[in-house]
Enzyme design. Sequence first.
Site, PDB file in Angstrom:
ATOM      1  CE  LYS A 177     -21.647   6.616  10.583  1.00  0.00           C
ATOM      2  NZ  LYS A 177     -22.068   7.350  11.507  1.00  0.00           N
ATOM      3  N   GLY A 230     -29.247  -0.528   7.878  1.00  0.00           N
ATOM      4  CA  GLY A 230     -29.431   0.924   7.426  1.00  0.00           C
ATOM      5  C   GLY A 230     -30.327   0.821   6.184  1.00  0.00           C
ATOM      6  CB  SER A 231     -31.203   3.598   3.727  1.00  0.00           C
ATOM      7  OG  SER A 231     -30.107   4.157   3.906  1.00  0.00           O
ATOM      8  CB  VAL A 234     -26.245   4.270   3.240  1.00  0.00           C
ATOM      9  CG1 VAL A 234     -25.186   4.646   4.125  1.00  0.00           C
ATOM     10  CG2 VAL A 234     -27.322   5.754   3.164  1.00  0.00           C
ATOM     11  N   GLY A 235     -26.760   1.370   1.789  1.00  0.00           N
ATOM     12  CA  GLY A 235     -26.215   0.476   1.821  1.00  0.00           C
ATOM     13  C   GLY A 235     -26.115  -0.448   0.242  1.00  0.00           C
ATOM     14  CD  GLU A 252     -28.785  -8.100   8.052  1.00  0.00           C
ATOM     15  OE1 GLU A 252     -30.695  -8.580   7.473  1.00  0.00           O
ATOM     16  OE2 GLU A 252     -28.437  -9.614   8.210  1.00  0.00           O
ATOM     17  CB  CYS A 286     -35.492  -3.228   9.154  1.00  0.00           C
ATOM     18  SG  CYS A 286     -35.251  -4.165  10.763  1.00  0.00           S
ATOM     19  CD  GLU A 387     -37.650   1.113   5.158  1.00  0.00           C
ATOM     20  OE1 GLU A 387     -36.379   1.551   4.713  1.00  0.00           O
ATOM     21  OE2 GLU A 387     -37.173  -0.561   5.876  1.00  0.00           O
TER      22      GLU A 387
HETATM   23  P1  NAD Z   1     -29.030   5.060   7.413  1.00  0.00           P
HETATM   24  O1  NAD Z   1     -28.490   4.686   6.067  1.00  0.00           O
HETATM   25  O2  NAD Z   1     -29.678   6.809   7.091  1.00  0.00           O
HETATM   26  O3  NAD Z   1     -27.842   5.382   8.134  1.00  0.00           O
HETATM   27  C1  NAD Z   1     -27.897   4.264   8.564  1.00  0.00           C
HETATM   28  C2  NAD Z   1     -26.334   5.086   9.453  1.00  0.00           C
HETATM   29  O4  NAD Z   1     -25.140   4.632   7.927  1.00  0.00           O
HETATM   30  C3  NAD Z   1     -25.789   5.704   9.853  1.00  0.00           C
HETATM   31  O5  NAD Z   1     -24.739   5.639  10.897  1.00  0.00           O
HETATM   32  C4  NAD Z   1     -25.399   7.258   9.117  1.00  0.00           C
HETATM   33  O6  NAD Z   1     -24.992   8.048   9.835  1.00  0.00           O
HETATM   34  C5  NAD Z   1     -24.186   6.090   7.917  1.00  0.00           C
HETATM   35  N1  NAD Z   1     -23.984   6.941   7.169  1.00  0.00           N
HETATM   36  C6  NAD Z   1     -25.347   7.251   6.578  1.00  0.00           C
HETATM   37  N2  NAD Z   1     -23.915   7.437   4.591  1.00  0.00           N
HETATM   38  C7  NAD Z   1     -23.040   6.869   4.748  1.00  0.00           C
HETATM   39  C8  NAD Z   1     -21.755   6.907   3.605  1.00  0.00           C
HETATM   40  N3  NAD Z   1     -22.161   7.462   2.169  1.00  0.00           N
HETATM   41  N4  NAD Z   1     -21.618   5.704   3.971  1.00  0.00           N
HETATM   42  C9  NAD Z   1     -20.796   5.074   5.211  1.00  0.00           C
HETATM   43  N5  NAD Z   1     -22.149   5.424   6.038  1.00  0.00           N
HETATM   44  C10 NAD Z   1     -23.223   6.292   5.967  1.00  0.00           C
HETATM   45  O7  NAD Z   1     -29.922   4.284   8.244  1.00  0.00           O
HETATM   46  P2  NAD Z   1     -30.859   4.880   9.074  1.00  0.00           P
HETATM   47  O8  NAD Z   1     -32.038   5.559   9.164  1.00  0.00           O
HETATM   48  O9  NAD Z   1     -29.770   5.637  10.833  1.00  0.00           O
HETATM   49  O10 NAD Z   1     -31.844   4.191   9.486  1.00  0.00           O
HETATM   50  C11 NAD Z   1     -33.202   3.901   9.280  1.00  0.00           C
HETATM   51  C12 NAD Z   1     -32.493   2.263   8.031  1.00  0.00           C
HETATM   52  O11 NAD Z   1     -32.212   1.323   7.904  1.00  0.00           O
HETATM   53  C13 NAD Z   1     -34.046   1.876   7.410  1.00  0.00           C
HETATM   54  O12 NAD Z   1     -33.361   1.590   6.163  1.00  0.00           O
HETATM   55  C14 NAD Z   1     -34.336   0.365   8.156  1.00  0.00           C
HETATM   56  O13 NAD Z   1     -35.457  -0.134   7.250  1.00  0.00           O
HETATM   57  C15 NAD Z   1     -32.794  -0.190   8.177  1.00  0.00           C
HETATM   58  N6  NAD Z   1     -32.606  -0.531   9.367  1.00  0.00           N
HETATM   59  C16 NAD Z   1     -32.181  -2.275   8.734  1.00  0.00           C
HETATM   60  C17 NAD Z   1     -32.551  -3.454   9.874  1.00  0.00           C
HETATM   61  C18 NAD Z   1     -31.739  -5.190   9.229  1.00  0.00           C
HETATM   62  O14 NAD Z   1     -31.739  -5.397   9.846  1.00  0.00           O
HETATM   63  N7  NAD Z   1     -32.067  -5.151   8.197  1.00  0.00           N
HETATM   64  C19 NAD Z   1     -32.375  -2.934  10.876  1.00  0.00           C
HETATM   65  C20 NAD Z   1     -32.453  -1.948  11.157  1.00  0.00           C
HETATM   66  C21 NAD Z   1     -32.632  -0.873  10.672  1.00  0.00           C
END
Ligand code: NAD
Length: 497
Positions: A177, A230-231, A234-235, A252, A286, A387
Site C-alpha cells: 500500500k 512512516g511516522s 502510526v508505527g 522505520e 527521515c 519531528e
Molecule cells: P504516516 O505515518 O502518516 O503514513 C505512512 C503510511 O502509513 C501511509 O501509507 C499511510 O497511509 C499509512 N497509514 C496511516 N495510518 C495507518 C494505520 N492506522 N495503519 C496502517 N497504515 C496507516 O507517514 P508519512 O506522513 O507518509 O511519512 C512521513 C513520516 O515517515 C515521517 O515521520 C518520517 O520520519 C517517516 N519516514 C521514516 C523513514 C525511515 O526509514 N526511518 C523514511 C521515510 C519516512
Amino acid sequence: MAPPKVYKNFINGEWVDSVSRESFENLNPANHGELIGLFPHSTPEDVNRAVAAAREAFRCWRLMPAPKRGEILYRAARLLQERKEAMAEQMTMEMGKVLAETRGDVQEAIDMTFYMAGEGRRQFGQTTPSELANKFAMTVRSPLGVCGMITPWNFPMAIPSWKIMPALICGNTVVIKPAQDTPLSTYNLVQVLEEAGIPRGVVNLVCGFGREVGVPMVDHQDVRAVSFTGSTEVGRAVSIGCAPTFKPVCLEMGGKNAMIVMDDANLELALEGAVWGSFGTTGQRCTATSRIIVHKEIYPHFCELLVDRARALRVGNGLDKSVQMGPLVNESQVKTVDGYVQIGKSEGAKLLTGGERLADGDHASGWFYAPTIFGDCQPRMRIVQEEIFGPVVSLIPVGSFEEALDVGNDVVYGLSSAIYTRDVNKAFHAMRDLETGIVYVNAPTIGAETHLPFGGVKQTGNGHREAAITALEFYSEWKTLYIDYSDRLQRAQIDNQ
Ligand code: NAD
C-alpha cells in the site's frame, strides 16, 4: 480539457478497479490545480483479494530457485534504468522534490533491485560438524509467506524497492500500500516488475488510505509479516496491530537528526552539508538535518553564513532546473510546519530567516514554504525535540564537545547524526557515543547507500535494518537441519558424553 488518467490496483496479475469503484486525486504540490491522476480508493475487500492472490502465488514462487527470481529482478532493474528520466519527472510532479533528487530516488530503486538480484546467488547458510558421529548439520533461509508493506510519500519509489526486492529474492509474495499522496511512483515500480515477468499474484498493489487498506493489511491473518515506514505515531499503531498474532514487524519511523559542527571543522564543508541536509527534499526526509549543534567559538559566524545561503536558495517547481528546493507535499504539511514555526517563536527561539508560507507569483498555486532557521535554541524546546518534517532547522550553541554529544543524544529518536571535525579522536568518540543507527563524519545526515544497513535506534525503529544483506534477516527465517546417516538413534547431549 482531457479527462484525468485513471489508475488501477494490481491484483493477481491484473490491473483492476477497487470494489468501491471510488477514487482519490493525486495532485501536483507545486501546482495543486493540476491533477496527476485518479487512484483507486480501496477497501478491506480489495486487501482480502490481494492477500488471497499473494497466498496462492506463494506456493510456486517460494519453490522457484532464488537465482531465477534474481533474473526477473535484473530485468526489472534494467527497465528502471531505461525509464529513469520519465519516472523522475512523474515523481517530481506528484511529490514535489527537485529533479536531481527524484532521479536519485529512482536510482536508489535501481541500485536496490540490482543488489537484491545478486542476492539470489548469495543466500548463504552455515554448515557445521554435529557433536555426534555420522551426522551433519546446516542452516538455510526460508521465506515467510505474504508480506504486507506500508510506505510513506517522501521516497515513493526508493522505499517500496527497499521492501519489495529483498522480500521477493527471499521467496515471499507481496501486498503493498503506497502513501495516498504519491501512488504513481509505486505504480510505476510495480508495472516494471510485471513487465520483467513477475508471476501473477507475486506482487500486488492496493492503493488507498491507512484506515481502509493499512489496518486490514496489518490485521489480516494470512499476512505473515509487515514492513512499515512512516511516522512514529502510526508505527506504534502498526506494532500494536501485529502484537496479538506475534507477526514480525519492521518499523522505520521518525527522526530528529543532529549535525555537530566543532570549532576545528572545515566551515565551508559544514555549511554545504548543513544546507543540503536541512533543505534537501524540503526537509521532508527521515534523515533530514533538523538540529545543528555548533561550538560557541564559531557560532555567530556560522549562523551568519548559513542564513545567507538559506536566503539565496531558489524555491519553486522542481521541474525547473534552476530551482533548488521544491514545495511541501500537501496543505496539511504546510500547516504542520507553520504551526511549529509559531511554537518556536513562542518558546523564545530567534527566527533568523524564513518562517512564512510563500504564496505570491510563481508560488501562488503550490504548497511552498520559505527555508527557515531558528537561532539560540535551547535543547528542550519543542522545535528541537519534535519531528517537524519541513525546511526548518534549529541552531543550538554549545561550549564543549561533551555538551555537543549530550545535546545530540537528548531526543527520543535515533536515526542519523553527523559530526564535522578535523580531530580524529573526537570523530571516533562521536562514532562510538552518538545514539543513532547511522553516523556520518564530515558529511551531512543524509546520503544512505543501498548496500549498507539502514535504520534507527530508540523510537525511530524496532531493531531491524533495511537495505544491505541485513534486509534478508527480516524477510527470511532460519531453518536448522540435522541429517543423521549413522543408521542408529543418536541422542544429543547424552550419547557423546
Ligand atoms: P504516516 O505515518 O502518516 O503514513 C505512512 C503510511 O502509513 C501511509 O501509507 C499511510 O497511509 C499509512 N497509514 C496511516 N495510518 C495507518 C494505520 N492506522 N495503519 C496502517 N497504515 C496507516 O507517514 P508519512 O506522513 O507518509 O511519512 C512521513 C513520516 O515517515 C515521517 O515521520 C518520517 O520520519 C517517516 N519516514 C521514516 C523513514 C525511515 O526509514 N526511518 C523514511 C521515510 C519516512
